[in-house]
Design a protein around this motif. Sequence first.
Motif, PDB file in Angstrom:
ATOM      1  N   ALA A   1      45.714  14.402   2.848  1.00 42.18           N
ATOM      2  CA  ALA A   1      44.900  15.601   2.658  1.00 42.18           C
ATOM      3  C   ALA A   1      43.430  15.240   2.510  1.00 42.18           C
ATOM      4  CB  ALA A   1      45.388  16.358   1.428  1.00 42.18           C
ATOM      5  N   VAL A   2      43.158  14.078   1.910  1.00 36.44           N
ATOM      6  CA  VAL A   2      41.777  13.648   1.733  1.00 36.44           C
ATOM      7  C   VAL A   2      41.160  13.296   3.087  1.00 36.44           C
ATOM      8  CG1 VAL A   2      40.256  11.947   0.654  1.00 36.44           C
ATOM      9  CG2 VAL A   2      42.218  12.854  -0.609  1.00 36.44           C
ATOM     10  N   ARG A   3      41.883  12.502   3.864  1.00 38.37           N
ATOM     11  CA  ARG A   3      41.349  12.118   5.185  1.00 38.37           C
ATOM     12  C   ARG A   3      41.130  13.352   6.055  1.00 38.37           C
ATOM     13  NH1 ARG A   3      42.697   6.899   8.806  1.00 38.37           N
ATOM     14  NH2 ARG A   3      42.086   7.651  10.855  1.00 38.37           N
ATOM     15  N   GLU A   4      42.005  14.333   5.959  1.00 38.72           N
ATOM     16  CA  GLU A   4      41.856  15.541   6.764  1.00 38.72           C
ATOM     17  C   GLU A   4      40.562  16.263   6.424  1.00 38.72           C
ATOM     18  OE1 GLU A   4      44.374  19.559   7.986  1.00 38.72           O
ATOM     19  OE2 GLU A   4      45.051  18.293   6.321  1.00 38.72           O
ATOM     20  N   LYS A   5      40.174  16.236   5.154  1.00 44.71           N
ATOM     21  CA  LYS A   5      38.916  16.885   4.774  1.00 44.71           C
ATOM     22  C   LYS A   5      37.703  16.051   5.191  1.00 44.71           C
ATOM     23  CE  LYS A   5      40.574  19.816   1.035  1.00 44.71           C
ATOM     24  NZ  LYS A   5      40.207  21.044   1.790  1.00 44.71           N
TER      25      LYS A   5
ATOM     26  N   THR B   1      34.790   5.237   2.659  1.00 47.89           N
ATOM     27  CA  THR B   1      34.223   5.603   1.360  1.00 47.89           C
ATOM     28  C   THR B   1      33.140   6.653   1.522  1.00 47.89           C
ATOM     29  OG1 THR B   1      34.695   3.406   0.498  1.00 47.89           O
ATOM     30  CG2 THR B   1      33.078   4.720  -0.700  1.00 47.89           C
ATOM     31  N   PHE B   2      33.291   7.759   0.795  1.00 45.94           N
ATOM     32  CA  PHE B   2      32.323   8.845   0.809  1.00 45.94           C
ATOM     33  C   PHE B   2      31.993   9.157  -0.647  1.00 45.94           C
ATOM     34  CE2 PHE B   2      34.574   8.995   4.732  1.00 45.94           C
ATOM     35  CZ  PHE B   2      33.685   9.470   5.697  1.00 45.94           C
TER      36      PHE B   2
ATOM     37  N   THR C   1      37.517   7.233  -1.769  1.00 44.07           N
ATOM     38  CA  THR C   1      37.819   6.325  -0.670  1.00 44.07           C
ATOM     39  C   THR C   1      39.273   6.471  -0.259  1.00 44.07           C
ATOM     40  OG1 THR C   1      37.406   4.090   0.172  1.00 44.07           O
ATOM     41  CG2 THR C   1      38.605   4.250  -1.910  1.00 44.07           C
ATOM     42  N   LEU C   2      39.594   5.918   0.904  1.00 41.91           N
ATOM     43  CA  LEU C   2      40.949   5.922   1.461  1.00 41.91           C
ATOM     44  C   LEU C   2      41.582   4.550   1.296  1.00 41.91           C
ATOM     45  CD1 LEU C   2      40.094   7.610   4.897  1.00 41.91           C
ATOM     46  CD2 LEU C   2      40.861   8.776   2.819  1.00 41.91           C
ATOM     47  N   MET C   3      42.926   4.519   1.215  1.00 39.66           N
ATOM     48  CA  MET C   3      43.641   3.246   1.189  1.00 39.66           C
ATOM     49  C   MET C   3      45.004   3.434   1.852  1.00 39.66           C
ATOM     50  SD  MET C   3      45.273   2.730  -2.640  1.00 39.66           S
ATOM     51  CE  MET C   3      46.349   1.450  -2.013  1.00 39.66           C
ATOM     52  N   GLY C   4      45.665   2.310   2.174  1.00 39.15           N
ATOM     53  CA  GLY C   4      47.004   2.365   2.753  1.00 39.15           C
ATOM     54  C   GLY C   4      47.045   3.164   4.031  1.00 39.15           C
TER      55      GLY C   4
ATOM     56  N   THR D   1      33.190   2.562  -9.709  1.00 42.31           N
ATOM     57  CA  THR D   1      31.949   3.101  -9.150  1.00 42.31           C
ATOM     58  C   THR D   1      32.003   3.110  -7.631  1.00 42.31           C
ATOM     59  OG1 THR D   1      30.951   0.902  -9.057  1.00 42.31           O
ATOM     60  CG2 THR D   1      30.635   2.161 -11.105  1.00 42.31           C
ATOM     61  N   THR D   2      31.028   3.783  -7.049  1.00 40.33           N
ATOM     62  CA  THR D   2      30.881   3.756  -5.590  1.00 40.33           C
ATOM     63  C   THR D   2      30.658   2.335  -5.098  1.00 40.33           C
ATOM     64  OG1 THR D   2      29.970   5.999  -5.587  1.00 40.33           O
ATOM     65  CG2 THR D   2      29.504   4.630  -3.663  1.00 40.33           C
TER      66      THR D   2
END
Length: 425
Positions: free
Chosen positions: A167-171, A296-297, A301-304, A338-339
């Motif tokens: 859902a995160v990547r889709e956004k 990373t935004f 961030t995304l993983m897996g 942190t970022t």
Amino acid sequence: MTVLIAGGGIGGLTLALSLHQIGVPVKVFESVAELKPLGVGINVLPHAVRELIELGLLDRLDASGVRTRELAYFSKHGKPIWSEPRGLEAGYKWPQFSIHRGTLQQILLDAAVERLGRENILTSHHLTGWTETASGVRADFIDRATGKPAGTSEGAILIAADGIHSAVREKLYPNEGPPIWNGRILWRGVTPSKAFLTGRTMIMAGHEILKFVCYPISKEPDAAGNHLINWVAERHMPPTYQWRREDYNRTARLEEFLPWFDGWRFDWLDVPGLIRNCPHAYEYPLVDRDPVSQWTFGKVTLMGDAAHPMYPIGSNGASQAILDARTITREILAHGPTTAALLAYEAERRPATTDLVLLNRKNGPEQVMQLVEERAPDGYKVVTDVLSQKELEDIAANYKRVAGFQVEALNAKPPIVSKDARVGA
């Protein structure tokens, strides 16, 4: 300081355990109402097993999985192409495990409940969005079954471990669309059967168009002397085939694929017998996604599989998610939640996994089977009549290099995160 994790799969739970290990508070949010041990067999490679050992999980892995001894490739006639030792037998300091995916997830979940507390692993929480705040990030959730709000949660950063349909990547990438299908279908199952070859062997037979993979995932035989054998039957479908959208729980129909393997009775393995005797087989298209230029935004961030979904070639999906989790943890040790920590993690892991996604599209180490099929479709006496020893060794070595598990290099490195590491220590 709390880190929010969207997704309670292998990657998300490994990250939760890792952050707890170093003293960072964490909450896991999972869309489903109940985390159940679903799926079929997977392999966890030595570089990932090492990290699970640092989390104190070796005894649980040993109790439930098989220490893989060798990987062997065969032609469609069952003739040997290439074999190599795996795990401890290959000289690694750590084993490779063949294990049921659901069992591994349950091991991680049980440990997470014990160490983090059930209150920090929330089910029926589907992420719908997030907002950056002055102190971190605020995430919004719904109960997907009812559509009702499930509240908000605030933390320092948000990690998306929510899989190939993230859902995160889709956004973050709203125009990306569904995963990419390459024309291949997998049928997967687990069958009680007698051991074959060494009893701890993973085999791959066939070629790019038609392939069969199997390996044991239970160490002890049952009362009938059978082990649980995980298998994967795969076919590259003709262009006229009308594919059904990817579905990891679609019940397979044996009549649709068994005839292609009906003659694959080798003196060391009865392939059609394994398929016929399977209580429940599942079908799904083989899919991945194109690598993206940014994970990373801000504080997310995304993983897996949310970051780098790849074909299940070379046994790398779960292993790479585990390495992601441990790398994020190491960077949080260095930079705090942190970022800066997320960017340092991405700088290391995104190029490495991009290479692996693309190499898996070229069949990774399984290239040897296709080369044999192209050069000797009617068979051969010995494989070196059609494929040189150097070609065999170079293909295997190159994949280990890209995937990051060359024996000498890995043995010489410390773990990504030491079991004794703590924030502020």
